[in-house]
Design a protein around this motif. Structure first.
Motif, mmCIF file in Angstrom:
data_model
loop_
_atom_site.group_PDB
_atom_site.id
_atom_site.type_symbol
_atom_site.label_atom_id
_atom_site.label_comp_id
_atom_site.label_asym_id
_atom_site.label_seq_id
_atom_site.Cartn_x
_atom_site.Cartn_y
_atom_site.Cartn_z
ATOM 1 N N GLN A 194 0.824 -1.212 0.000
ATOM 2 C CA GLN A 194 0.000 0.000 0.000
ATOM 3 C C GLN A 194 0.859 1.263 0.000
ATOM 4 O OE1 GLN A 194 -2.676 0.637 3.328
ATOM 5 N NE2 GLN A 194 -4.255 1.329 1.912
ATOM 6 N N LYS A 195 2.023 1.179 0.611
ATOM 7 C CA LYS A 195 2.906 2.350 0.621
ATOM 8 C C LYS A 195 3.321 2.765 -0.791
ATOM 9 C CE LYS A 195 5.035 1.846 5.196
ATOM 10 N NZ LYS A 195 6.299 1.550 5.931
ATOM 11 N N THR A 196 3.324 1.770 -1.725
ATOM 12 C CA THR A 196 3.767 2.071 -3.089
ATOM 13 C C THR A 196 2.765 2.934 -3.843
ATOM 14 O OG1 THR A 196 2.765 0.046 -4.003
ATOM 15 C CG2 THR A 196 5.032 -0.110 -3.182
ATOM 16 N N ILE A 197 1.498 3.013 -3.365
ATOM 17 C CA ILE A 197 0.534 3.863 -4.078
ATOM 18 C C ILE A 197 0.631 5.319 -3.617
ATOM 19 C CG2 ILE A 197 -1.032 1.887 -4.296
ATOM 20 C CD1 ILE A 197 -2.917 3.287 -2.326
ATOM 21 N N LEU A 198 1.390 5.561 -2.565
ATOM 22 C CA LEU A 198 1.591 6.935 -2.097
ATOM 23 C C LEU A 198 2.750 7.560 -2.872
ATOM 24 C CD1 LEU A 198 1.293 6.369 1.771
ATOM 25 C CD2 LEU A 198 -0.473 7.226 0.220
ATOM 26 N N PRO A 199 2.685 8.857 -3.135
ATOM 27 C CA PRO A 199 3.755 9.514 -3.895
ATOM 28 C C PRO A 199 5.070 9.514 -3.121
ATOM 29 C CG PRO A 199 2.250 11.137 -2.986
ATOM 30 C CD PRO A 199 1.625 9.801 -2.753
ATOM 31 N N VAL A 200 6.171 9.308 -3.866
ATOM 32 C CA VAL A 200 7.490 9.283 -3.233
ATOM 33 C C VAL A 200 7.955 10.702 -2.902
ATOM 34 C CG1 VAL A 200 9.910 8.597 -3.506
ATOM 35 C CG2 VAL A 200 8.080 7.136 -4.432
ATOM 36 N N GLU A 219 -2.919 -1.971 10.223
ATOM 37 C CA GLU A 219 -1.748 -2.109 9.346
ATOM 38 C C GLU A 219 -2.015 -1.483 7.983
ATOM 39 O OE1 GLU A 219 1.267 -3.378 9.842
ATOM 40 O OE2 GLU A 219 0.950 -3.925 11.937
ATOM 41 N N VAL A 220 -3.193 -1.709 7.461
ATOM 42 C CA VAL A 220 -3.589 -1.127 6.164
ATOM 43 C C VAL A 220 -4.889 -0.373 6.343
ATOM 44 C CG1 VAL A 220 -2.408 -2.848 4.757
ATOM 45 C CG2 VAL A 220 -4.734 -3.291 5.543
ATOM 46 N N SER A 221 -5.172 0.520 5.415
ATOM 47 C CA SER A 221 -6.401 1.312 5.539
ATOM 48 C C SER A 221 -6.919 1.704 4.170
ATOM 49 C CB SER A 221 -6.128 2.576 6.365
ATOM 50 O OG SER A 221 -5.406 3.513 5.595
ATOM 51 N N GLY A 244 -14.579 2.343 6.481
ATOM 52 C CA GLY A 244 -14.108 1.110 7.104
ATOM 53 C C GLY A 244 -12.599 1.069 7.226
ATOM 54 N N HIS A 245 -12.111 -0.097 7.704
ATOM 55 C CA HIS A 245 -10.678 -0.276 7.923
ATOM 56 C C HIS A 245 -10.252 -1.637 7.386
ATOM 57 C CE1 HIS A 245 -10.973 3.141 10.666
ATOM 58 N NE2 HIS A 245 -11.983 2.519 11.262
ATOM 59 N N ALA A 250 -8.536 -1.245 1.952
ATOM 60 C CA ALA A 250 -7.265 -1.035 1.263
ATOM 61 C C ALA A 250 -7.344 -1.486 -0.198
ATOM 62 C CB ALA A 250 -6.153 -1.784 1.985
ATOM 63 N N LEU A 251 -8.022 -2.622 -0.446
ATOM 64 C CA LEU A 251 -8.174 -3.101 -1.822
ATOM 65 C C LEU A 251 -8.975 -2.119 -2.664
ATOM 66 C CD1 LEU A 251 -8.892 -6.904 -1.189
ATOM 67 C CD2 LEU A 251 -6.852 -5.925 -2.249
#
Length: 274
Positions: A194-200, A219-221, A244-245, A250-251
């Motif tokens: 999931q971190k990979t979908i956030l901008p670097v 852990e994911v959201s 939700g959580h 996340a998907l």
């Protein structure tokens, strides 16, 4: 002497004992009290019709014999079975047991209208027949033993059930622990994905300064943001909060991120993209 032994035996078995101790004591008092050459006792086992002694030897008791003993519920002597017309209906089957096991007497133990055990007795050491007082002694002893055996069996069944339940709980706990470890591992993997979908990198210059921080409850959201530089000096900014959580949110967030990327390439107007 027999009455004294009977009284001591009943007092001795009045508290709960394990089956092996109880059966051994039961056979010993009969052998010593009646001066018998040998005594063997078979307790009803799991399979219908099978009776097992403390050495693991099995004897098969025909259903008709079981029914007869439950109804008659008295000692059977080989000589009487062989000659008395009273035994004519069951004679052949009883004689089969007498001959196969070379016993002189067969004594049933009946409790709650069920044959729970069968006692085989050899001849007396002096080869005399049992007298009335001795038969009374056997009947009193077997009645007390039948009650104690039933209680001991019930206690053992409950104890076995408890042990089985504890084993099942232990196995299920182990399975849950493994699944929990696997789930935690998968959540950590999902978190990294999931971190990979956030901008670097975020724009940070004289015209535009952006900083961001995301702290998921789990852990994911379903929360994410993105900042995309577009042609003509434009910048696309998106902030999404899926209800939700956890993994389902996340998907869905990942699907929305992919769709935003597609729409930004296809349209220039914010309304059209939305």
């Amino acid at each position: 002497n027999l009455r004294r032994m009977e009284s001591e035996f009943i007092a001795e078995i009045s508290y709960l004992k394990n089956l092996r101790e109880l059966i051994t004591e039961f056979m010993d008092i009969l052998k010593k009290g009646l001066a018998l050459k040998w005594v063997d006792f078979y307790l009803a086992s799991g399979e219908t019709g099978n009776f097992e002694n403390i050495n693991g030897d099995l004897i098969r008791i025909d259903g008709e014999i079981q029914e007869w003993f439950v109804g008659a519920n008295h000692l059977a002597e080989m000589n009487m079975v062989e000659r008395n017309p009273y035994y004519s209906a069951i004679r052949d089957k009883l004689m089969g047991i007498f001959n196969e096991y070379s016993c002189a007497y067969i004594v049933p133990l009946v409790q709650n209208e069920t044959l729970i055990g069968i006692l085989l007795l050899g001849d007396k050491v002096n080869l005399k027949y049992l007298v009335a007082d001795e038969i009374t002694f056997i009947n009193n002893i077997r009645t007390a033993a039948a009650i104690s055996l039933s209680n001991s069996i019930m206690y053992q069944n409950i104890s076995n059930l408890k042990d089985n339940l504890e084993l099942i709980v232990e196995e299920r706990t182990g399975e849950l622990a493994k699944k929990n470890e696997q789930m935690l591992f998968e959540l950590k993997v999902a978190k990294n994905v999931q971190k990979t979908i956030l901008p670097v990198e975020l724009p940070f210059d004289e015209s535009l300064k952006i900083v961001a921080r995301i702290k998921p409850l789990m852990e994911v959201s379903g929360d994410f943001y993105d900042v995309i530089r577009l042609p003509g000096g434009r910048v696309g900014i998106s902030m999404v909060d899926v209800s939700g959580h956890g993994i389902p949110s996340a998907l869905l967030a990942s699907m929305i991120k992919a769709e935003i990327d597609i729409q930004i390439k296809a349209h220039e107007d914010t309304a059209e993209i939305c």
